[in-house]
Design a protein around this motif. Structure first.
Motif, PDB file in Angstrom:
ATOM      1  N   LEU A 168      18.108  56.188  26.081  1.00 17.77           N
ATOM      2  CA  LEU A 168      16.950  56.462  25.232  1.00 17.77           C
ATOM      3  C   LEU A 168      16.570  55.222  24.448  1.00 17.77           C
ATOM      4  N   GLN A 169      15.273  54.951  24.382  1.00 21.65           N
ATOM      5  CA  GLN A 169      14.736  53.926  23.488  1.00 21.65           C
ATOM      6  C   GLN A 169      13.584  54.544  22.708  1.00 21.65           C
ATOM      7  N   LEU A 170      13.654  54.458  21.379  1.00 22.48           N
ATOM      8  CA  LEU A 170      12.625  55.027  20.513  1.00 22.48           C
ATOM      9  C   LEU A 170      11.999  53.937  19.664  1.00 22.48           C
ATOM     10  N   ASP A 171      10.696  53.776  19.776  1.00 22.25           N
ATOM     11  CA  ASP A 171       9.961  52.915  18.866  1.00 22.25           C
ATOM     12  C   ASP A 171       9.742  53.712  17.588  1.00 22.25           C
ATOM     13  N   LEU A 172      10.550  53.434  16.584  1.00 22.82           N
ATOM     14  CA  LEU A 172      10.541  54.257  15.377  1.00 22.82           C
ATOM     15  C   LEU A 172       9.196  54.247  14.667  1.00 22.82           C
ATOM     16  N   LEU A 219      13.602  49.489  16.993  1.00 16.20           N
ATOM     17  CA  LEU A 219      13.820  50.241  18.221  1.00 16.20           C
ATOM     18  C   LEU A 219      15.215  50.846  18.192  1.00 16.20           C
ATOM     19  N   LEU A 220      15.270  52.166  18.211  1.00 15.29           N
ATOM     20  CA  LEU A 220      16.556  52.859  18.328  1.00 15.29           C
ATOM     21  C   LEU A 220      16.911  52.941  19.802  1.00 15.29           C
ATOM     22  N   GLN A 221      18.087  52.446  20.171  1.00 15.63           N
ATOM     23  CA  GLN A 221      18.510  52.427  21.569  1.00 15.63           C
ATOM     24  C   GLN A 221      19.863  53.109  21.727  1.00 15.63           C
ATOM     25  N   VAL A 222      19.984  53.916  22.775  1.00 15.95           N
ATOM     26  CA  VAL A 222      21.224  54.632  23.074  1.00 15.95           C
ATOM     27  C   VAL A 222      21.668  54.255  24.487  1.00 15.95           C
ATOM     28  N   PHE A 223      22.885  53.727  24.606  1.00 11.60           N
ATOM     29  CA  PHE A 223      23.434  53.292  25.892  1.00 11.60           C
ATOM     30  C   PHE A 223      24.726  54.042  26.192  1.00 11.60           C
ATOM     31  N   TYR A 224      25.000  54.224  27.499  1.00  7.85           N
ATOM     32  CA  TYR A 224      26.226  54.911  27.921  1.00  7.85           C
ATOM     33  C   TYR A 224      26.725  54.270  29.205  1.00  7.85           C
ATOM     34  N   CYS A 225      28.042  54.154  29.347  1.00  8.85           N
ATOM     35  CA  CYS A 225      28.607  53.512  30.535  1.00  8.85           C
ATOM     36  C   CYS A 225      28.374  54.379  31.774  1.00  8.85           C
ATOM     37  N   GLU A 226      27.973  53.742  32.871  1.00  8.09           N
ATOM     38  CA  GLU A 226      27.715  54.470  34.112  1.00  8.09           C
ATOM     39  C   GLU A 226      28.997  54.769  34.876  1.00  8.09           C
ATOM     40  N   VAL A 260      25.055  52.712  20.238  1.00  9.94           N
ATOM     41  CA  VAL A 260      23.806  53.138  19.612  1.00  9.94           C
ATOM     42  C   VAL A 260      23.438  52.067  18.594  1.00  9.94           C
ATOM     43  N   GLN A 261      22.202  51.578  18.651  1.00  9.47           N
ATOM     44  CA  GLN A 261      21.804  50.489  17.774  1.00  9.47           C
ATOM     45  C   GLN A 261      20.313  50.553  17.485  1.00  9.47           C
ATOM     46  N   VAL A 262      19.907  49.874  16.415  1.00  9.93           N
ATOM     47  CA  VAL A 262      18.493  49.657  16.114  1.00  9.93           C
ATOM     48  C   VAL A 262      18.256  48.155  16.144  1.00  9.93           C
ATOM     49  N   VAL A 263      17.294  47.721  16.961  1.00  9.09           N
ATOM     50  CA  VAL A 263      17.001  46.300  17.097  1.00  9.09           C
ATOM     51  C   VAL A 263      15.558  46.027  16.679  1.00  9.09           C
ATOM     52  N   ASP A 264      15.290  44.770  16.372  1.00  9.47           N
ATOM     53  CA  ASP A 264      13.957  44.327  15.980  1.00  9.47           C
ATOM     54  C   ASP A 264      13.129  44.074  17.234  1.00  9.47           C
ATOM     55  N   ALA A 265      11.926  44.611  17.264  1.00  5.12           N
ATOM     56  CA  ALA A 265      11.069  44.452  18.440  1.00  5.12           C
ATOM     57  C   ALA A 265      10.053  43.328  18.275  1.00  5.12           C
ATOM     58  N   ALA A 266      10.186  42.535  17.203  1.00  6.08           N
ATOM     59  CA  ALA A 266       9.176  41.511  16.925  1.00  6.08           C
ATOM     60  C   ALA A 266       9.222  40.366  17.928  1.00  6.08           C
ATOM     61  N   ASP A 267      10.390  39.996  18.387  1.00  6.87           N
ATOM     62  CA  ASP A 267      10.523  38.832  19.273  1.00  6.87           C
ATOM     63  C   ASP A 267      11.568  39.140  20.335  1.00  6.87           C
ATOM     64  N   GLY A 268      11.138  39.265  21.592  1.00  8.63           N
ATOM     65  CA  GLY A 268      12.068  39.575  22.662  1.00  8.63           C
ATOM     66  C   GLY A 268      11.322  39.904  23.934  1.00  8.63           C
ATOM     67  N   ALA A 269      11.999  40.580  24.850  1.00  9.38           N
ATOM     68  CA  ALA A 269      11.383  40.906  26.135  1.00  9.38           C
ATOM     69  C   ALA A 269      12.163  42.020  26.806  1.00  9.38           C
ATOM     70  N   LEU A 270      11.582  42.593  27.856  1.00  5.03           N
ATOM     71  CA  LEU A 270      12.257  43.600  28.656  1.00  5.03           C
ATOM     72  C   LEU A 270      13.457  42.962  29.346  1.00  5.03           C
ATOM     73  N   ALA A 271      14.577  43.651  29.365  1.00  3.72           N
ATOM     74  CA  ALA A 271      15.787  43.118  29.979  1.00  3.72           C
ATOM     75  C   ALA A 271      15.615  42.958  31.483  1.00  3.72           C
ATOM     76  N   ALA A 272      16.318  41.998  32.044  1.00  4.99           N
ATOM     77  CA  ALA A 272      16.360  41.843  33.494  1.00  4.99           C
ATOM     78  C   ALA A 272      17.143  43.008  34.090  1.00  4.99           C
ATOM     79  N   PRO A 273      16.848  43.399  35.333  1.00  2.00           N
ATOM     80  CA  PRO A 273      17.585  44.500  35.956  1.00  2.00           C
ATOM     81  C   PRO A 273      19.092  44.264  35.911  1.00  2.00           C
TER      82      PRO A 273
END
Length: 260
Positions: A64-68, A83-90, A110-123
């Motif tokens: 899950l990724q939520l733009d708060l 951005l609230l992000q939720v990750f889980y091991c596959e 689970v973390q909240v990150v700043d969306a001001a400067d960055g990009a979509l992750a590589a696959p």
């Protein structure tokens, strides 16, 4: 006093504990890179690498990724910015080795990150098919039956007589016995199932708010991720997961799940 009269007497209790939940409206595709979605790839701040499992070092799957800032106004005021992000091991073995069900497990982040400067992750790894969260539907939500007692609503069962008595000092109720099957706790109030923002958590095995490791306070429920709703993911045997956050230490977030 029959079951119908008891339910009517409990309406004020039910209304006083009503909360607003927000149900996600989704459509196929990732949507904006820094937008809200289930699955897909995460937005990463500049200089940050894709989050990895602390047990196996493999890339964690984005759940899950939520733009708060894009949330409905009441939720936005409560949750803030980023951005609230939720990750889980596959890797299923990590779930077993690290007690993936428990808050603060090494198998998730689970973390909240700043969306001001960055990009979509590589696959990386094996991401879930993305579903953009394009909007929200408001819905009334009520306390899970597991929380009734703590909120002053008590069901006293006599299984030999097959009856139940209901007590609720908040509304001055101390009912006579009625048939167990005539009045079930779920008919008074219960939290809704499915993926949702805020509202009340639907507990599977009982109340399981985690404790903040910094201040020992009870953490607050933020988001519910249910089995096989917007993600092709099952928590154990049709379980439910909850994202929680410390009300004081806002950077302390957790993911925990339980199944029947």
């Amino acid at each position: 006093m029959d079951a119908k009269s008891i339910l009517k007497a409990l309406h004020p209790w039910r209304d006083s504990h009503k909360r607003t939940a927000w149900l996600p409206k989704v459509k196929s595709g990732p949507g904006p890179a820094a937008g809200s979605r289930f699955g897909g790839l995460p937005w990463l701040p500049s200089g940050e690498s894709h989050p990895a499992c602390e047990n196996c070092d493999r890339p964690l799957r984005l759940l899950l990724q939520l733009d708060l800032q894009s949330l409905p106004e009441p939720a936005r005021q409560h949750l803030g910015r980023g951005l609230l992000q939720v990750f889980y091991c596959e890797r299923e073995d990590c779930e077993q080795e690290c007690d993936g069900w428990s808050p603060f497990s090494e198998a998730h982040r689970v973390q909240v990150v700043d969306a001001a400067d960055g990009a979509l992750a590589a696959p990386a790894g094996n991401p879930f098919p993305p579903k953009e969260i394009s909007g929200w539907k408001q819905a009334d939500d009520y306390p899970s039956t597991a929380e009734h007692d703590e909120l002053g609503l008590d069901f006293e069962y006599d299984f030999d007589a097959n009856t139940v008595r209901v007590r609720c000092p908040e509304v001055g109720l101390d009912s006579p016995p009625v048939g167990i099957h005539d009045l079930e706790a779920e008919t008074v109030a219960n939290a809704s199932m499915g993926d949702k923002l805020l509202g009340w958590p639907h507990w599977i095995q009982g109340v399981e708010y985690p404790e903040c490791p910094k201040c020992k306070a009870r953490m607050e429920y933020v988001f519910q991720i249910d089995s096989e709703d917007n993600l092709p993911l099952m928590w154990g045997d049709m379980g439910t997961a909850h994202v929680t956050r410390c009300p004081t230490h806002r950077e302390v977030l957790a993911l925990g799940w339980a199944c029947g």
